[in-house]
Write an enzyme that holds these catalytic residues in place. Structure first.
Site, short mmCIF file in Angstrom:
data_model
loop_
_atom_site.label_atom_id
_atom_site.label_comp_id
_atom_site.label_asym_id
_atom_site.label_seq_id
_atom_site.Cartn_x
_atom_site.Cartn_y
_atom_site.Cartn_z
N HIS A 152 -3.28 16.80 -6.62
CA HIS A 152 -3.98 15.65 -6.05
C HIS A 152 -4.40 15.95 -4.60
CE1 HIS A 152 -5.32 11.55 -6.13
NE2 HIS A 152 -4.57 11.20 -5.08
N CYS A 183 -10.29 12.90 -7.89
CA CYS A 183 -9.75 13.06 -6.54
C CYS A 183 -10.43 14.20 -5.77
CB CYS A 183 -8.24 13.26 -6.60
SG CYS A 183 -7.71 14.81 -7.37
N HIS A 187 -8.42 7.74 -1.35
CA HIS A 187 -8.52 8.75 -2.41
C HIS A 187 -8.98 8.09 -3.71
CE1 HIS A 187 -4.13 7.81 -3.87
NE2 HIS A 187 -4.60 6.82 -3.14
#
Length: 245
Positions: free
Chosen positions: A208, A165, A220
């Site tokens: 994240h 990520c 993402h």
């Protein structure tokens, strides 16, 4: 003899009896006539005839219809040329001023991002929320990021062969000259935190990061065994939004 004739006529005229009123008891009708004296100016037939009236409908045209070409003096031409040069110089100065202002603004934004990254580290409190202007480049960030859909999730990956990520967001924003930290915690606080996200904003939550694309959606690198893709941001909660561009 001519003179004698004229004199005879004049004498005869003077000797004509003048009509006078007859006595009332005579019974005769009397009348009288008079001839007013006429004063007639003699015309000088030797004087030249002149006229000052201009005939507008003459075939050759009146004086007012003459088409006389207008020319400029050298001084007028020089003045016009000088005014044109001054206008060009003024426009060039305005364009230089706008370019310098844009460069100063870009430098200020870069300095602000750098200061924000230095002052915010892992485990720090969330920065204050501010109103930041929306840049048209946010759409360009989203467009660039979307071409990596389908790239597999690779833990620690930071290239198109595989992303995690934070590696994905670092790679995308790096394309636009924005340097981000390697981990999601390092990227928190970059730019300016905003309350109303716009396309191209960085999204962060504990563990994240992603990029906001608009309408409640984000792109993402999701999780191990998955790929880079677009999904709903409502799947996660507690997002913080940061405007970097």
């Amino acid at each position: 003899m001519l003179l004698a004739g004229v004199a005879s006529c004049a004498l005869a005229v003077t000797m004509l009896p003048t009509a006078t009123a007859a006595p009332a008891d005579s019974g005769a009708v009397a009348s009288s006539r008079s001839f007013p004296k006429a004063n007639v100016a003699k015309r000088n037939i030797l004087a030249e005839s002149t006229a000052t009236e201009v005939q507008q409908d003459a075939d050759w045209g009146g004086i007012e219809d003459l088409n006389v070409p207008k020319t400029k003096s050298q001084a007028e031409k020089d003045a016009e040329a000088a005014a044109a040069r001054a206008a060009q110089e003024q426009e060039a100065a305005r364009q230089r001023a706008e370019q310098e202002a844009a460069q100063r603004s870009a430098s200020a934004r870069a300095a602000s991002r750098s200061a924000s990254r230095q002052s915010i580290g892992s485990g720090s409190s969330a920065p204050a929320v501010a109103d930041a202007p929306v840049s048209g480049n946010g759409a360009a960030v989203v467009s660039y990021a979307m071409q990596f859909q389908g790239v597999p999730y690779v833990y620690g990956g930071s290239s198109p062969s595989g992303f995690d990520c934070s590696g994905f967001t670092q790679y995308v924003f790096g394309h636009f000259g924005i340097s981000l930290g390697r981990t999601s915690e390092d990227q928190r606080g970059s730019g300016t935190r905003v309350s109303n996200p716009a396309p191209g904003d960085l999204m962060w939550k504990p563990g994240h990061v992603g990029i906001y694309v608009g309408n409640g959606m984000m792109i993402h690198a999701t999780k191990p065994g998955d790929v880079v893709k677009i999904g709903s941001s409502s799947y996660y909660s507690g997002w913080e939004y940061y405007r970097l561009i």
